[in-house]
Design an enzyme around this catalytic site. Sequence first.
Site: not given
Length: 461
Positions: A19, A197, A212
Amino acid sequence: MSDPQDDQQVGVGLIGHGTVGQGVARLLHEHRSQYARLLGRVPVVKRVLVRDPAKHGDAVHVDPSTLTADSAAFLDTPGLQIVVEVAGGRGPVGEIVRASLRRGLPVITANKSLLAAEGESLFALARDSDACIGFEASCAGGLPVVTAIQFGLKAGRIAGLYGILNGTCNYILTGMSQRGDAYADCLAQAQAAGYAEADPTLDISGRDAAEKLAILATLAFGVRVDVESVACEGISDLALEDIRFGSAMGYDVKLLAVAERQGGADGSGSLALSVRPCFVSKQDPLANVHGSFNALVVDSGAVGPTMYIGRGAGQLPTAGAVVSDLLNVVSGWYGRAFAAQTSWPDQVPRAETASMDEVRSRYYLRLSARDVPGVFAHISALLGDAGISLGALRQYEVAEGQFVPVVIVTHAAREGDLRQALQAIAALDVTAGTPVCLRIMEAVGYVEDRRNLSRSPMPKS
Ligand SMILES: NC(=O)c1ccc[n+]([C@@H]2O[C@H](COP(=O)([O-])OP(=O)(O)OC[C@H]3O[C@@H](n4cnc5c(N)ncnc54)[C@H](OP(=O)(O)O)[C@@H]3O)[C@@H](O)[C@H]2O)c1
């Protein structure tokens, strides 16, 4: 634009042609004239490393002859000057990243898992090798939050940061809040739309947002934050009932990643780090961040609160962040800044983390209490004994004598005191089940008197 001369090219090696990799190749191809004007040189993909080149025979923006599954051949590509890692995972990909850095090649990566787990040694290797690591795309996709924290907000001390760092969870929670759909249905919709997913565990457990947060908090606070020190709670146990009750009281639910300083009169103090579902006021700009969008609020001493909203994932937003890093490396400034700064994960001390018990905030509580006289007095007495006062209380009607949902919004309280009081309440014979407790996160931008700690979610020390 005709092919630039070799001496006008910057040789790029791309690891991954999925992607994001295809997005990077597309941007480098479609915008090459713009980049040439900007830099006087053009980044050109010289080699693409994938697991299975046969799958990529229909590649549009890279020459199919550049595809390889041989990492040694990839590293030996003539004219290779920068490596872009958009494959994901650790293991073999981590090894190629290390090998690239050892050769002094700058690496641009979107791989938060690799950085969250191995950032310390990777940054040390990059500096020892006179290389650098660009990682804007690893946190919140297209939002330039790494650049904002690392280069834009250096003048003051950062008191805290919080936001929506996982688009999959935000997409699911938006469906649950706006349409009242069940969690399982919203997850299926997210999977059908390509936002989740097939195995969504990493996202819905909060782990992706925690990775993150660990990276961003390390940059923001100048201490190394381990992802394991983030108190993490996902969205799969969130009840529609609480979303509805919260909404009736003026709140929207969001999976918030939060890093905030606790105590420390000298400005040091420890960090409370969490990823968990929280309520935000419907007036808060965060409440209007829907679907797959991300948002981050950074409360920085000099500038005050700043907010970043945008697409936290997806092909072009993520590739856009990768290519911006690439252009910054090619222009030379990023490599110089990387070498000059002394606040990378390998150069700072490990963070001291605070227990979530120390956090002061307002909370939403839902209890199941028998509808008999005196029960509220009992519950408010137990909360009062713990020093917790009530801001609002609602009881929902059922037949007399049965268990009814009781919803309470507290004033600012210490979370540890609240948890203790909830244990005592759960042990009463007039209550049933485990009480639900969700933090209410208040927008720093709305705090008019910033010295009023009881209303600020980011205590200033
Ligand atoms: N997708 C997003 O919106 C997004 C947003 C932010 C960050 N990211 C990060 O960007 C990275 C890439 O994500 P993606 O969505 O583009 O993944 P993807 O679509 O699954 O593509 C991964 C690519 O990497 C290749 N690859 C995987 N392991 C490899 C290995 N050991 N050696 C060589 N090639 C390998 C694959 O090769 P084959 O095709 O031959 O299997 C594939 O071309 C991840 O770190 C992800 O966390 C993605």
